[in-house]
Design a protein around this motif. Structure first.
Motif, mmCIF file in Angstrom:
data_model
loop_
_atom_site.group_PDB
_atom_site.id
_atom_site.type_symbol
_atom_site.label_atom_id
_atom_site.label_comp_id
_atom_site.label_asym_id
_atom_site.label_seq_id
_atom_site.Cartn_x
_atom_site.Cartn_y
_atom_site.Cartn_z
ATOM 1 N N ARG A 1 25.112 23.702 -60.471
ATOM 2 C CA ARG A 1 24.925 22.619 -61.434
ATOM 3 C C ARG A 1 24.909 21.250 -60.760
ATOM 4 O O ARG A 1 24.754 20.239 -61.425
ATOM 5 N N ASN A 2 25.123 21.241 -59.450
ATOM 6 C CA ASN A 2 25.180 20.004 -58.694
ATOM 7 C C ASN A 2 24.788 20.349 -57.267
ATOM 8 O O ASN A 2 24.638 21.522 -56.946
ATOM 9 N N LYS A 3 24.623 19.387 -56.405
ATOM 10 C CA LYS A 3 24.237 19.692 -55.026
ATOM 11 C C LYS A 3 25.416 20.259 -54.245
ATOM 12 O O LYS A 3 26.529 19.738 -54.340
ATOM 13 N N VAL A 4 25.195 21.347 -53.522
ATOM 14 C CA VAL A 4 26.201 21.907 -52.625
ATOM 15 C C VAL A 4 25.592 22.049 -51.232
ATOM 16 O O VAL A 4 24.375 22.150 -51.080
ATOM 17 N N PHE A 5 26.463 22.072 -50.235
ATOM 18 C CA PHE A 5 26.027 22.102 -48.842
ATOM 19 C C PHE A 5 26.645 23.285 -48.121
ATOM 20 O O PHE A 5 27.821 23.603 -48.329
ATOM 21 N N GLY A 6 25.852 23.921 -47.252
ATOM 22 C CA GLY A 6 26.370 25.006 -46.437
ATOM 23 C C GLY A 6 27.551 24.520 -45.603
ATOM 24 O O GLY A 6 27.534 23.415 -45.084
ATOM 25 N N GLY A 7 28.591 25.346 -45.507
ATOM 26 C CA GLY A 7 29.770 25.000 -44.727
ATOM 27 C C GLY A 7 30.780 24.142 -45.462
ATOM 28 O O GLY A 7 31.887 23.907 -44.968
ATOM 29 N N GLU A 8 30.436 23.681 -46.647
ATOM 30 C CA GLU A 8 31.314 22.808 -47.421
ATOM 31 C C GLU A 8 32.527 23.580 -47.951
ATOM 32 O O GLU A 8 32.409 24.715 -48.392
ATOM 33 N N LYS A 9 33.694 22.933 -47.922
ATOM 34 C CA LYS A 9 34.902 23.530 -48.484
ATOM 35 C C LYS A 9 35.090 23.014 -49.904
ATOM 36 O O LYS A 9 35.043 21.814 -50.136
ATOM 37 N N VAL A 10 35.276 23.944 -50.841
ATOM 38 C CA VAL A 10 35.397 23.587 -52.254
ATOM 39 C C VAL A 10 36.608 24.280 -52.867
ATOM 40 O O VAL A 10 37.232 25.137 -52.249
ATOM 41 N N GLU A 11 36.911 23.909 -54.086
ATOM 42 C CA GLU A 11 38.015 24.519 -54.818
ATOM 43 C C GLU A 11 37.458 25.471 -55.866
ATOM 44 O O GLU A 11 36.453 25.186 -56.498
ATOM 45 N N ASP B 1 18.749 28.347 -47.288
ATOM 46 C CA ASP B 1 18.680 26.914 -47.014
ATOM 47 C C ASP B 1 20.079 26.431 -46.663
ATOM 48 O O ASP B 1 21.058 27.142 -46.877
ATOM 49 N N LYS B 2 20.166 25.201 -46.143
ATOM 50 C CA LYS B 2 21.459 24.622 -45.783
ATOM 51 C C LYS B 2 22.070 23.827 -46.927
ATOM 52 O O LYS B 2 23.193 23.373 -46.838
ATOM 53 N N GLU B 3 21.320 23.674 -48.010
ATOM 54 C CA GLU B 3 21.860 23.012 -49.198
ATOM 55 C C GLU B 3 21.177 23.572 -50.436
ATOM 56 O O GLU B 3 20.140 24.225 -50.343
ATOM 57 N N ALA B 4 21.806 23.335 -51.587
ATOM 58 C CA ALA B 4 21.260 23.834 -52.847
ATOM 59 C C ALA B 4 21.503 22.797 -53.920
ATOM 60 O O ALA B 4 22.490 22.072 -53.875
ATOM 61 N N SER B 5 20.590 22.738 -54.872
ATOM 62 C CA SER B 5 20.751 21.779 -55.950
ATOM 63 C C SER B 5 20.655 22.467 -57.300
ATOM 64 O O SER B 5 20.473 23.679 -57.382
#
Length: 86
Positions: free
Chosen positions: A25-35, A60-64
């Motif tokens: 539902r929003n942009k996310v990035f590969g390797g990103e740490k989330v909750e 891909d390295k990111e997703a939207s």
């Protein structure tokens, strides 16, 4: 101070090829740490893989918004992923 949380997406109830499916539902990035906020109220941390795998087989390295990411971790259906900022 209260930390702000940005909603990133939620885990769908059905799996695909054994993977949990995250609806973005929003942009996310590969390797990103989330909750992760699971339906029972527990929170935990998760790091996305560096290369994201989509439900159509592309990577891909990111997703939207409106993409679906396949994740190897066995998430509870309806879990919410969010980015926290202090």
């Amino acid at each position: 101070s209260v930390s702000e949380a940005e909603f990133l997406g939620n885990i769908l109830p059905e799996k695909k090829d054994g993977f949990s499916v995250l609806e973005i539902r929003n942009k996310v990035f590969g390797g990103e740490k989330v909750e992760i906020l699971s339906p029972d109220g527990n929170t935990s941390e998760y790091s996305f893989p560096e290369i994201l795998l989509f439900d159509d087989g592309t990577t891909d390295k990111e997703a939207s918004h409106s993409k679906f990411i396949l994740l190897e971790k066995d998430f509870e259906p309806y879990s919410i992923l969010r980015r926290t900022t202090d």
